[in-house]
Design a protein around this motif. Sequence first.
Motif, short mmCIF file in Angstrom:
data_model
loop_
_atom_site.label_atom_id
_atom_site.label_comp_id
_atom_site.label_asym_id
_atom_site.label_seq_id
_atom_site.Cartn_x
_atom_site.Cartn_y
_atom_site.Cartn_z
N SER A 35 -3.25 -0.52 4.12
CA SER A 35 -2.14 -1.40 3.77
C SER A 35 -0.90 -0.56 3.47
CB SER A 35 -2.51 -2.25 2.56
OG SER A 35 -2.99 -1.45 1.51
N MET A 100 -5.92 4.87 0.00
CA MET A 100 -5.96 4.25 -1.33
C MET A 100 -4.55 3.75 -1.58
SD MET A 100 -7.82 4.34 -4.20
CE MET A 100 -7.36 3.67 -5.79
N ASN A 101 -4.42 2.55 -2.13
CA ASN A 101 -3.07 2.03 -2.34
C ASN A 101 -2.77 1.82 -3.81
OD1 ASN A 101 -0.55 0.96 -2.06
ND2 ASN A 101 -1.11 -0.44 -0.41
N SER A 104 1.37 -1.02 -3.72
CA SER A 104 1.28 -2.06 -2.70
C SER A 104 2.42 -3.06 -2.84
CB SER A 104 -0.06 -2.78 -2.80
OG SER A 104 -0.21 -3.32 -4.08
N LYS A 107 2.69 -9.45 -2.46
CA LYS A 107 2.71 -10.37 -1.33
C LYS A 107 3.37 -11.70 -1.66
CE LYS A 107 -1.49 -8.50 0.42
NZ LYS A 107 -1.92 -8.16 -0.96
N LYS A 108 3.45 -12.03 -2.94
CA LYS A 108 4.07 -13.30 -3.30
C LYS A 108 5.57 -13.16 -3.53
CE LYS A 108 1.64 -16.15 -5.79
NZ LYS A 108 0.97 -16.69 -6.99
N ASN A 214 6.52 -6.90 -14.08
CA ASN A 214 5.65 -6.92 -12.89
C ASN A 214 6.41 -7.13 -11.58
OD1 ASN A 214 6.21 -9.62 -13.10
ND2 ASN A 214 4.08 -10.27 -13.44
N CYS A 269 -3.66 7.09 -10.88
CA CYS A 269 -4.69 6.06 -10.73
C CYS A 269 -5.58 5.90 -11.97
CB CYS A 269 -5.57 6.34 -9.51
SG CYS A 269 -6.77 7.66 -9.73
N GLY A 270 -5.75 6.94 -12.75
CA GLY A 270 -6.55 6.82 -13.96
C GLY A 270 -8.02 7.12 -13.80
N PHE A 289 -0.26 7.41 -16.29
CA PHE A 289 -1.30 6.38 -16.44
C PHE A 289 -1.49 5.93 -17.89
CE2 PHE A 289 -5.70 5.02 -17.09
CZ PHE A 289 -5.76 3.99 -16.17
N HIS B 86 -0.74 -16.45 0.59
CA HIS B 86 -0.53 -15.00 0.72
C HIS B 86 -1.83 -14.23 1.02
CE1 HIS B 86 -1.60 -15.60 -3.51
NE2 HIS B 86 -2.09 -14.39 -3.47
N ASP B 163 -0.32 -6.67 -10.28
CA ASP B 163 -0.05 -6.60 -11.73
C ASP B 163 -1.22 -5.95 -12.49
OD1 ASP B 163 2.09 -8.10 -10.90
OD2 ASP B 163 1.36 -9.99 -11.75
N LYS B 210 -11.24 -1.91 -14.67
CA LYS B 210 -10.63 -0.61 -14.41
C LYS B 210 -11.33 0.07 -13.22
CE LYS B 210 -9.02 3.17 -17.23
NZ LYS B 210 -9.02 3.77 -18.56
N ASN B 214 -9.86 0.66 -8.85
CA ASN B 214 -9.91 1.90 -8.08
C ASN B 214 -10.94 1.85 -6.95
OD1 ASN B 214 -7.91 3.55 -9.15
ND2 ASN B 214 -9.18 4.15 -10.88
N GLN B 216 -12.55 1.82 -3.51
CA GLN B 216 -11.98 2.41 -2.31
C GLN B 216 -12.50 1.78 -1.04
OE1 GLN B 216 -12.65 6.75 -3.05
NE2 GLN B 216 -10.59 6.70 -2.20
N PRO B 273 -9.07 -3.32 3.95
CA PRO B 273 -8.09 -2.30 4.30
C PRO B 273 -6.64 -2.78 4.42
CG PRO B 273 -9.49 -2.77 6.19
CD PRO B 273 -10.07 -3.51 5.01
N ARG B 274 -6.36 -3.82 5.21
CA ARG B 274 -4.95 -4.17 5.50
C ARG B 274 -4.29 -4.92 4.36
NH1 ARG B 274 -7.95 -5.24 9.72
NH2 ARG B 274 -7.65 -3.98 11.58
N SER B 275 -5.09 -5.70 3.63
CA SER B 275 -4.54 -6.54 2.58
C SER B 275 -4.60 -5.88 1.21
CB SER B 275 -5.33 -7.84 2.52
OG SER B 275 -6.70 -7.54 2.30
N ASN B 276 -5.39 -4.82 1.09
CA ASN B 276 -5.66 -4.18 -0.20
C ASN B 276 -6.33 -5.15 -1.18
OD1 ASN B 276 -5.60 -1.71 -1.65
ND2 ASN B 276 -3.94 -2.49 -2.93
#
Lengths: 317, 346
Positions: A35, A100-101, A104, A107-108, A214, A269-270, A289, B86, B163, B210, B214, B216, B273-276
């Motif tokens: 992404s 890894m993202n 990002s 999207k909204k 946010n 990332c933490g 972080f 979305h 968020d 948490k 993360n 993957q 993958p594409r949307s996370n």
Amino acid sequence: MTMINVKVAAIEQVTPLVKHFTFVKEDGSSLPAFSGGSHVVVSIDIGGRVHRNPYSLMGSPMENEAYHISVRRQENSRGGSVFMHENVTVGMPLKITYPMNLFSLAKKGRKHILIAGGIGITPFMSQIADLKRMGANYELHYAFRSPEHGAFAAQLKESCGDHLHCYIDSNATRLDLQALLSDQPLGTHVYVCGPSAMVVATLETARNLGWPENHIHSEQFLSPPIGEPFKIQLARSNVEIQVSAEMSMLEAIEAAGVEADFLCRGGVCGRCELDVLETDGALLHNDHFLTDSEKASCKKIMPCVSRAKGERLVLDL
Amino acid sequence: MALNFKKETFREDYTYSNSDAAIKRFPFPFPEDQYMYSVNIEPHTKGKQGSVCEFTFDIDEHYVAECIDKKITLEQDPGRYQALPHMMDAQWDFVELTMGALAQDYPEHFTLQKQGLIWTWENKPLGIKDTFTFGDTSTLAAEPFDYIGRQLQGDFVLLDHRDETLYADAGIVTSQADWSLAFNVGMSWREWHGPVPRATELGVMDRALKYLLNLQIGSPVRRLNWTMTVNPRLDTSPENYPHWGSDRNTVNAENIGDLVHLRVELQTLFRLPRSNAIVFSIRCYLINLKDIAIYPCWAKRLHRVQKTMHPDLIEYKGMTKFHPMMVDWLAKFDDGETLAIGTQPE
């Protein structure tokens, strides 16, 4: 950690300081989709010492034949970026993590303001592909030192058209953050990536203007800073490790053969967080972080970028 | 190995049953004599041959019957499928993940042919064959997540990552243990875990969140969850509580071994993958007490786990009505022998 074996398919010098690398899978198969805003961590072996640095993926997320990254040669490099520039050659095999993202797109979001400084343009290259595909409303504000440092300005002009706004220091054109951020419709998100001063200025301006937290996004990978050597004790592994000036705590732990969790290695990332069991000195927190109160409590530390001062630091590992 | 799909029902006459092989591979969730919440998450790596973790998504003898039951539930209540706008990228990610895995792991039942973005999907057990353009929703008869979600055992929730938390922004949920998609859709992690007793105080939910933030690509994870259900009913939803809630009153000392089922959820989570986004897959397995008791170590273990269960959990899992009777019924199998840690039947 699952790694992907790639080889360098092409290298291009795009500015005096920036090189662009193209990676393909070593076995010729497709790479995972990703992404916009994702990064990979590239492992390189410099004289027996493994360096792992995060780099944003720049290609279109829809293309999975190759990955693209760009590396700026850092003046105070501990060796990673210099090695990438001088020693990595076409055909060379490398190991990278899965994408890894940590940056990002929302999207909204109704509108997206992207602010890039210099090499900070890289995560936006893939985000723009996503924004265009989604038909989203966006603006890209790209600041760089001088025309020859505008690594991707021409390419972006072509793909973004009127959405692109360039600011060139040497032409004395400057981005007015206050003006930009004070006149945006509700539901706008702002994203910034670039030098620390630019990130801080953007965050502060947005906050002062009352943007919701946010709706403000930033990414700033840190290189582990060079510092004074210090010692750590790992309680569960029962070893004492010397962290040299040029090594990060995480690298020293790995070099000692102790397995530690990690992902971004840039203080974001933490994942590598460790509990501090005992300390007689100061913890030098360099990460993005932990919260300020967590940092002040001296109970946790991110070994990928943070350091310590003192005689005794006992970690729960 | 071709699977033999059974004809059976999960409602009204409840003809559902497990074959000997299905009992032996049942994902028994109690490795120790006492149960407490923990973040029991492990990598979803390839398990032993024949086990429910052998493949990315487990297809078993109940596949066809479960898909038929899912269709009935969706017809009666279309709100069991929801997807916020979305989440369209995540929907296609889900199609790629599931079709790719099924075609690779069960080639005699499912095939996927790709010519660029033109894909042909064949599902032999359900008699489905369609050609569509990947990424173009107009080329499928339903939304992509709805289309393939109906062809899979279990429930799926697509979680949007924003968020610093996860939002349940799409789902196809027809075999849930008393929770409602219509109620939870759009909720954040902390909101939908609010009712779980004791877990919040233990910090379990924050740690799990948490960890998942993360998660993957290429490294999915899994955990087991469990409850008890009277009758082999997949749709124990709050919406249909009047149809199943009172079943608890029918349990007595004679029929408990047949009626009361251990309901185990194999929960898997994949980063898309594409949307996370993250897929939360909840695959439900049902086994009655009699079939558990075929393996003495399972009966002994279940007895000890239930005997020491915290009262809050007995209430939360809806077992109050029949719990003492269940402990009594299981007691006769327990000679007090020390059991090694583990979940194997023998």
